[in-house]
Scaffold this active site. Structure first.
Site, short mmCIF file in Angstrom:
data_model
loop_
_atom_site.label_atom_id
_atom_site.label_comp_id
_atom_site.label_asym_id
_atom_site.label_seq_id
_atom_site.Cartn_x
_atom_site.Cartn_y
_atom_site.Cartn_z
N ASP A 193 -7.05 -5.74 -9.41
CA ASP A 193 -6.47 -4.40 -9.82
C ASP A 193 -6.28 -3.46 -8.65
O ASP A 193 -6.75 -3.85 -7.39
CB ASP A 193 -7.57 -3.61 -10.76
CG ASP A 193 -7.19 -2.48 -11.33
OD1 ASP A 193 -5.93 -2.20 -11.28
OD2 ASP A 193 -7.94 -1.77 -11.70
N GLY A 194 -5.21 -2.45 -8.57
CA GLY A 194 -4.92 -1.72 -7.55
C GLY A 194 -3.80 -1.85 -6.78
O GLY A 194 -3.59 -1.20 -5.53
N ASN A 195 -2.93 -2.88 -7.22
CA ASN A 195 -1.36 -2.82 -6.52
C ASN A 195 -0.83 -1.67 -6.36
O ASN A 195 -0.34 -1.11 -5.37
CB ASN A 195 -0.68 -3.72 -7.11
CG ASN A 195 -1.40 -5.28 -7.30
OD1 ASN A 195 -2.48 -5.61 -6.68
ND2 ASN A 195 -0.92 -6.32 -8.01
N GLY A 196 -0.87 -0.89 -7.58
CA GLY A 196 -0.10 0.40 -7.58
C GLY A 196 -0.58 1.55 -6.77
O GLY A 196 0.23 2.04 -5.91
N ARG A 197 -1.89 1.67 -6.87
CA ARG A 197 -2.42 2.56 -5.90
C ARG A 197 -2.28 2.34 -4.47
O ARG A 197 -2.38 3.24 -3.33
CB ARG A 197 -3.95 2.89 -6.38
CG ARG A 197 -4.23 3.83 -7.44
CD ARG A 197 -5.62 3.68 -8.19
NE ARG A 197 -5.70 2.54 -8.62
CZ ARG A 197 -6.95 1.88 -9.16
NH1 ARG A 197 -7.99 2.45 -8.70
NH2 ARG A 197 -6.92 0.81 -9.88
N TRP A 198 -2.41 1.06 -4.03
CA TRP A 198 -2.20 0.53 -2.79
C TRP A 198 -0.77 1.06 -2.18
O TRP A 198 -0.77 1.54 -1.25
CB TRP A 198 -2.33 -1.13 -2.66
CG TRP A 198 -2.34 -1.67 -1.43
CD1 TRP A 198 -3.26 -1.86 -0.41
CD2 TRP A 198 -1.03 -2.04 -0.67
NE1 TRP A 198 -2.84 -2.42 0.78
CE2 TRP A 198 -1.21 -2.53 0.55
CE3 TRP A 198 0.38 -1.93 -1.12
CZ2 TRP A 198 -0.20 -3.25 1.46
CZ3 TRP A 198 1.50 -2.70 -0.39
CH2 TRP A 198 1.02 -3.15 1.02
N ASN A 224 -0.47 -4.88 -20.66
CA ASN A 224 0.36 -4.51 -19.44
C ASN A 224 2.06 -4.67 -19.89
O ASN A 224 3.04 -4.03 -19.56
CB ASN A 224 0.54 -5.53 -18.50
CG ASN A 224 -0.73 -5.18 -17.42
OD1 ASN A 224 -0.98 -6.29 -16.77
ND2 ASN A 224 -1.17 -4.10 -17.42
N ARG A 241 3.80 -1.17 -20.09
CA ARG A 241 4.40 -0.60 -18.79
C ARG A 241 5.73 -0.33 -18.75
O ARG A 241 6.62 -1.21 -19.82
CB ARG A 241 4.11 -1.52 -17.79
CG ARG A 241 2.45 -1.63 -17.32
CD ARG A 241 2.34 -1.96 -15.97
NE ARG A 241 0.75 -1.73 -15.78
CZ ARG A 241 0.23 -1.88 -14.49
NH1 ARG A 241 0.65 -2.23 -13.58
NH2 ARG A 241 -1.10 -1.65 -14.51
N ARG A 285 -14.14 -7.45 -9.86
CA ARG A 285 -12.78 -6.37 -10.23
C ARG A 285 -12.61 -5.60 -9.12
O ARG A 285 -13.46 -5.28 -8.12
CB ARG A 285 -13.23 -5.58 -11.54
CG ARG A 285 -12.07 -4.65 -11.52
CD ARG A 285 -12.19 -3.96 -12.85
NE ARG A 285 -10.91 -3.10 -12.98
CZ ARG A 285 -10.29 -2.99 -14.41
NH1 ARG A 285 -10.83 -3.21 -15.24
NH2 ARG A 285 -9.14 -2.39 -14.17
N SER A 318 -12.12 -4.48 -19.19
CA SER A 318 -10.77 -4.55 -19.81
C SER A 318 -10.23 -5.78 -20.39
O SER A 318 -9.17 -6.13 -20.15
CB SER A 318 -9.75 -4.08 -18.39
OG SER A 318 -10.04 -2.99 -17.94
#
Ligand code: FPP
Length: 243
Positions: free
Chosen positions: A17-22, A65, A68, A185, A193
């Site tokens: 998780d966190g690809n988008g925030r990265w 997903n 999206r 996670r 999730s």
């Protein structure tokens, strides 16, 4: 890093998780985060293979997903297909068997064909199993298992009026695989999730604040080190374990 190679988890499962925030934190597009995330997939698979981890399950695309934006789904599907084609040779060279779980029939046909071809090409290997959770949700997996059982009962293929935990597992997508010992996670979220709900009953949970595109070898080793420091009691007392 002080890893005890005799106390390695047999099966590690990761919610990446966190690809988008990265990507956002760098002012880049979300898809850049996914591409960098795919590089980490390669690094973590290689690291697990070198350490001797037997099973690695990666939550690559959840059932949820599909909600999206279409452009992001298309980009993720294109990336997945590219990854499967580019990494095939490496999987074969390292004798890694690739399998998948989830409602994979929902994947675009060209992705599904690439997936099946990669599974077929690596089917004979046993050094490590790389299991991709694609179009996966644990509740969906459990309900598909229950519905298969109901159908088999109706058709007379399943005759008993009772089913054990072990036999039920044979109806899940993970049939034949050991339960995960360690579930990781990334990105600071403390949720499961809809991931491996049945199989994680006794897994050790490890939450990292690191976004997936930054989660490399060192982060994985830290997670394993923490896992090794825990006492897994499976409902027993510490005294019983020491006997
Ligand atoms: C979660 O980050 C990640 C995903 C939904 C996709 C995971 C995909 C990869 C790591 C790359 C491709 C995978 C393979 C196996 C080649 P997010 O988008 O939810 O991040 P956010 O919560 O910061 O928005």
């Amino acid at each position: 890093m002080n890893l005890d190679l005799k106390k390695l988890p047999q099966h590690i499962a990761i919610i990446m998780d966190g690809n988008g925030r990265w990507a956002k934190s760098r002012g880049s597009l979300r898809v850049d985060g996914h591409y960098r995330g795919a590089d980490r997939v390669d690094e973590i698979v290689t690291c697990c293979r070198e350490l001797g981890i037997r099973y690695l399950t990666l939550y690559a695309f959840s059932m949820e997903n599909w909600a999206r934006p279409k452009a992001e789904i298309d980009a993720l599907m294109a990336l997945l297909k590219e990854f499967l084609i580019i990494k095939r040779e490496k999987l074969v060279k390292n004798e890694i068997r690739m399998v998948s779980i989830g409602d994979t029939e929902r994947l675009p046909v060209e992705v599904l064909e690439t997936l099946r071809e990669t599974e077929r090409l690596t089917a004979g290997f046993d050094k490590m199993v790389l299991n991709l959770a694609l179009s996966y949700s644990a509740r969906d997996e459990i309900m598909r298992a229950v519905n298969t059982l109901l159908r088999e009962k109706e058709e007379g293929k399943f005759r008993d009026n009772f089913i054990s935990v072990d036999r039920f597992h044979e109806y899940l997508d993970t049939a034949g695989m050991p339960d995960p010992d360690l579930v990781i996670r990334t990105s600071g979220e403390h949720r499961i999730s809809n991931f491996l709900l049945w199989q994680s009953a006794y897994a050790e949970l490890y939450f990292s604040d690191t976004f997936w595109p930054d989660f490399g070898r060192e982060s994985l080793c830290q997670a394993i080190e923490e896992y090794q420091s825990r006492e897994r009691r499976f409902g027993r007392t510490s005294e019983q374990l020491r006997r």
